[in-house]
Design a protein around this motif. Structure first.
Motif, short mmCIF file in Angstrom:
data_model
loop_
_atom_site.label_atom_id
_atom_site.label_comp_id
_atom_site.label_asym_id
_atom_site.label_seq_id
_atom_site.Cartn_x
_atom_site.Cartn_y
_atom_site.Cartn_z
N ASN A 188 0.83 -1.21 0.00
CA ASN A 188 0.00 0.00 0.00
C ASN A 188 0.87 1.26 0.00
N LYS A 189 1.92 1.27 0.81
CA LYS A 189 2.83 2.41 0.86
C LYS A 189 3.60 2.52 -0.46
N LEU A 190 4.06 1.39 -0.99
CA LEU A 190 4.79 1.40 -2.26
C LEU A 190 3.92 1.98 -3.37
N THR A 191 2.67 1.55 -3.44
CA THR A 191 1.73 2.06 -4.44
C THR A 191 1.55 3.56 -4.29
N LYS A 192 1.31 4.01 -3.07
CA LYS A 192 1.12 5.45 -2.82
C LYS A 192 2.36 6.24 -3.23
N ASP A 193 3.53 5.74 -2.89
CA ASP A 193 4.78 6.44 -3.21
C ASP A 193 4.98 6.53 -4.73
N ILE A 194 4.68 5.46 -5.47
CA ILE A 194 4.84 5.49 -6.92
C ILE A 194 3.83 6.43 -7.55
N VAL A 195 2.57 6.36 -7.11
CA VAL A 195 1.54 7.26 -7.66
C VAL A 195 1.91 8.72 -7.38
N ASP A 196 2.36 9.00 -6.17
CA ASP A 196 2.81 10.37 -5.85
C ASP A 196 3.98 10.77 -6.74
N GLY A 197 4.89 9.83 -7.00
CA GLY A 197 6.07 10.10 -7.80
C GLY A 197 5.77 10.43 -9.26
N ASP A 223 -4.45 12.19 -10.17
CA ASP A 223 -5.11 13.05 -11.16
C ASP A 223 -4.25 13.26 -12.41
N ASN A 224 -2.98 12.91 -12.33
CA ASN A 224 -2.08 13.05 -13.48
C ASN A 224 -2.04 11.77 -14.33
N ILE A 225 -2.66 10.71 -13.88
CA ILE A 225 -2.61 9.43 -14.58
C ILE A 225 -3.82 9.27 -15.49
N GLU A 226 -3.55 9.10 -16.79
CA GLU A 226 -4.63 8.81 -17.74
C GLU A 226 -4.94 7.32 -17.75
N SER A 227 -3.88 6.50 -17.77
CA SER A 227 -4.05 5.05 -17.72
C SER A 227 -2.75 4.43 -17.23
N VAL A 228 -2.85 3.17 -16.80
CA VAL A 228 -1.68 2.43 -16.36
C VAL A 228 -1.85 0.97 -16.77
N SER A 270 0.45 6.26 -18.79
CA SER A 270 0.16 7.35 -19.73
C SER A 270 -0.24 8.52 -18.83
N LEU A 271 0.55 9.57 -18.90
CA LEU A 271 0.37 10.71 -17.99
C LEU A 271 -0.16 11.92 -18.73
N LYS A 272 -0.92 12.73 -18.01
CA LYS A 272 -1.44 13.98 -18.58
C LYS A 272 -0.33 15.00 -18.74
#
Length: 64
Positions: free
Chosen positions: A4-13, A18-23, A33-35
């Motif tokens: 859970n922490k790893l996921t949060k850290d990567i998404v924040d990174g 809100d910056n992620i279009e798809s993964v 794919s980032l905005k």
């Protein structure tokens, strides 16, 4: 390992959810794919011990 922490850290990174279009994923990478690629925090991703690298190619930001 706290996934859970790893996921949060990567998404924040990669600039937050809100910056992620798809993964998508393959055996070795998370393919985003980032905005707005300029919102990626490369240093933050480098500081995650489980992240072995990062590449931007073909319109995808890949976290290894």
């Amino acid at each position: 390992m706290d996934y859970n922490k790893l996921t949060k850290d990567i998404v924040d990174g990669v600039g937050g959810k809100d910056n992620i279009e798809s993964v998508a994923h393959c055996m070795t990478r998370l393919r985003f794919s980032l905005k707005d690629v300029s919102k990626v925090k490369k240093d933050s991703l480098d500081n995650i011990s489980e992240v072995l690298g990062q590449v931007y190619a073909g319109g995808q930001y890949m976290v290894i």
